[in-house]
Design a protein around this motif. Structure first.
Motif, PDB file in Angstrom:
ATOM      1  N   GLU A 162       0.658  -1.225  -0.055  1.00  0.00           N
ATOM      2  CA  GLU A 162       0.158   0.114   0.046  1.00  0.00           C
ATOM      3  C   GLU A 162       0.778   1.347  -0.098  1.00  0.00           C
ATOM      4  O   GLU A 162       0.454   2.251  -0.723  1.00  0.00           O
ATOM      5  N   ALA A 192       0.388   3.840  -3.163  1.00  0.00           N
ATOM      6  CA  ALA A 192       0.081   5.348  -3.075  1.00  0.00           C
ATOM      7  C   ALA A 192       1.253   6.037  -3.750  1.00  0.00           C
ATOM      8  O   ALA A 192       1.040   7.037  -4.569  1.00  0.00           O
ATOM      9  N   LEU A 213     -11.237   8.537  -6.234  1.00  0.00           N
ATOM     10  CA  LEU A 213     -10.781   8.658  -5.003  1.00  0.00           C
ATOM     11  C   LEU A 213     -11.327   9.629  -4.169  1.00  0.00           C
ATOM     12  O   LEU A 213     -11.726   9.454  -2.745  1.00  0.00           O
ATOM     13  N   HIS A 226      -8.907   2.162   0.280  1.00  0.00           N
ATOM     14  CA  HIS A 226      -7.560   1.480  -0.015  1.00  0.00           C
ATOM     15  C   HIS A 226      -7.610   0.706  -1.249  1.00  0.00           C
ATOM     16  O   HIS A 226      -6.546   0.807  -2.022  1.00  0.00           O
ATOM     17  N   ILE A 279      -7.099   3.221  -4.190  1.00  0.00           N
ATOM     18  CA  ILE A 279      -5.810   3.695  -3.915  1.00  0.00           C
ATOM     19  C   ILE A 279      -5.268   2.697  -4.849  1.00  0.00           C
ATOM     20  O   ILE A 279      -4.064   3.112  -5.671  1.00  0.00           O
ATOM     21  N   HIS A 288      -6.215   9.531   5.958  1.00  0.00           N
ATOM     22  CA  HIS A 288      -6.774   9.236   4.506  1.00  0.00           C
ATOM     23  C   HIS A 288      -6.730  10.612   3.533  1.00  0.00           C
ATOM     24  O   HIS A 288      -6.484  10.241   2.524  1.00  0.00           O
ATOM     25  N   VAL A 335      -4.739  11.002   0.172  1.00  0.00           N
ATOM     26  CA  VAL A 335      -5.462  11.242  -1.107  1.00  0.00           C
ATOM     27  C   VAL A 335      -4.839  12.726  -1.840  1.00  0.00           C
ATOM     28  O   VAL A 335      -4.759  12.689  -3.076  1.00  0.00           O
ATOM     29  N   ILE A 350      -1.752  12.116  -3.463  1.00  0.00           N
ATOM     30  CA  ILE A 350      -1.860  11.484  -4.814  1.00  0.00           C
ATOM     31  C   ILE A 350      -2.313  12.416  -5.715  1.00  0.00           C
ATOM     32  O   ILE A 350      -1.863  12.469  -7.068  1.00  0.00           O
TER      33      ILE A 350
END
Length: 243
Positions: free
Chosen positions: A121, A125, A141, A164, A167, A208, A212, A215
């Motif tokens: 994970e 990401a 997302l 998740h 992602i 979280h 996001v 990203i």
């Protein structure tokens, strides 16, 4: 008059366990430290915890963090608050069943799931942040982030997992998604054995959002760092409650 050897060893163990926590997951690490003192018998049923001020100093966190951790463990059935001249926070006389560890769950089992999660994970990401996401991927997302923010407690794990997985999908590697999904099943089976703590959920929501946002901003290092901190928070609670 000599000190009781049990009291001396208990004090030494308490000093070793109630040491400063790591930055980033102060609440979760404080809960883990307190649970360690409980599950290792440093504090026995009916005995009082050190005062909040002392705990805050020893753990290197704010009194608000200590207060939130104590309140969460009281809600989960571990601690009892008493008022009056001889009041304070005491370990419950009868502790929840999972205080003594979940049947068939070892530290190695927990670590295996958590280490695989970090590999999968954190990498997902970072990879998602390095891609030029399509509008539909960006919207997915945001939508999944909003869902988990608004989740009710009984639906939190499911919506958390969906975020998740979104992602992982945004990383643009189709083979990654089933690997993340399989490990999420393992993690959720562990997480289902520990109580949901409202302060941890609030902190997770903040993490979280940081993941996001990083990203969507195309910042791979920030996305990876935020996901790594998020994984560490879950690790602290799982080890605190289960191993």
């Amino acid at each position: 008059m000599s000190a009781d050897p049990d009291d001396v060893s208990s004090a030494e163990a308490s000093s070793a366990l109630l040491r400063p926590v790591r930055p980033g997951n102060a609440f979760e690490d404080t809960v883990e430290r307190l649970l360690q003192t409980i599950r290792l018998g440093v504090i026995r049923p009916g005995e009082s915890l050190p005062p909040e001020r002392e705990l805050a100093t020893r753990l290197g966190v704010s009194r608000d963090t200590v207060r939130e951790a104590i309140r969460s463990l009281a809600d989960a059935g571990y601690l009892v608050a008493r008022r009056g001249r001889y009041g304070g926070t005491f370990l419950a006389e009868e502790l929840p069943a999972h205080t003594h560890g979940a049947e068939g769950v070892s530290r190695e089992t927990i670590d295996d799931s958590l280490r695989l999660r970090e590999i999968l994970e954190v990498g997902a990401a970072r990879m998602a942040a390095t891609r030029t996401l399509a509008a539909a991927e960006r919207e997915e997302l945001w939508s999944r982030l909003g869902d988990v923010r608004d989740a009710k407690l009984d639906d939190y794990r499911r919506l958390d997992s969906r975020l998740h997985l979104a992602i992982a999908e945004a990383a643009g590697c189709p083979s990654l998604v089933p690997l993340v999904a399989e490990n999420r099943m393992r993690l959720n089976s562990l997480l289902d054995q520990i109580p949901l703590l409202s302060r941890n959920i609030a902190h997770s929501d903040e993490q979280h959002e940081a993941i996001v946002m990083a990203i969507l901003a195309g910042d791979g290092d920030a996305a990876a760092a935020a996901m790594r901190a998020h994984v560490a928070g879950s690790a602290a609670l799982l080890h605190g409650f289960l191993d």
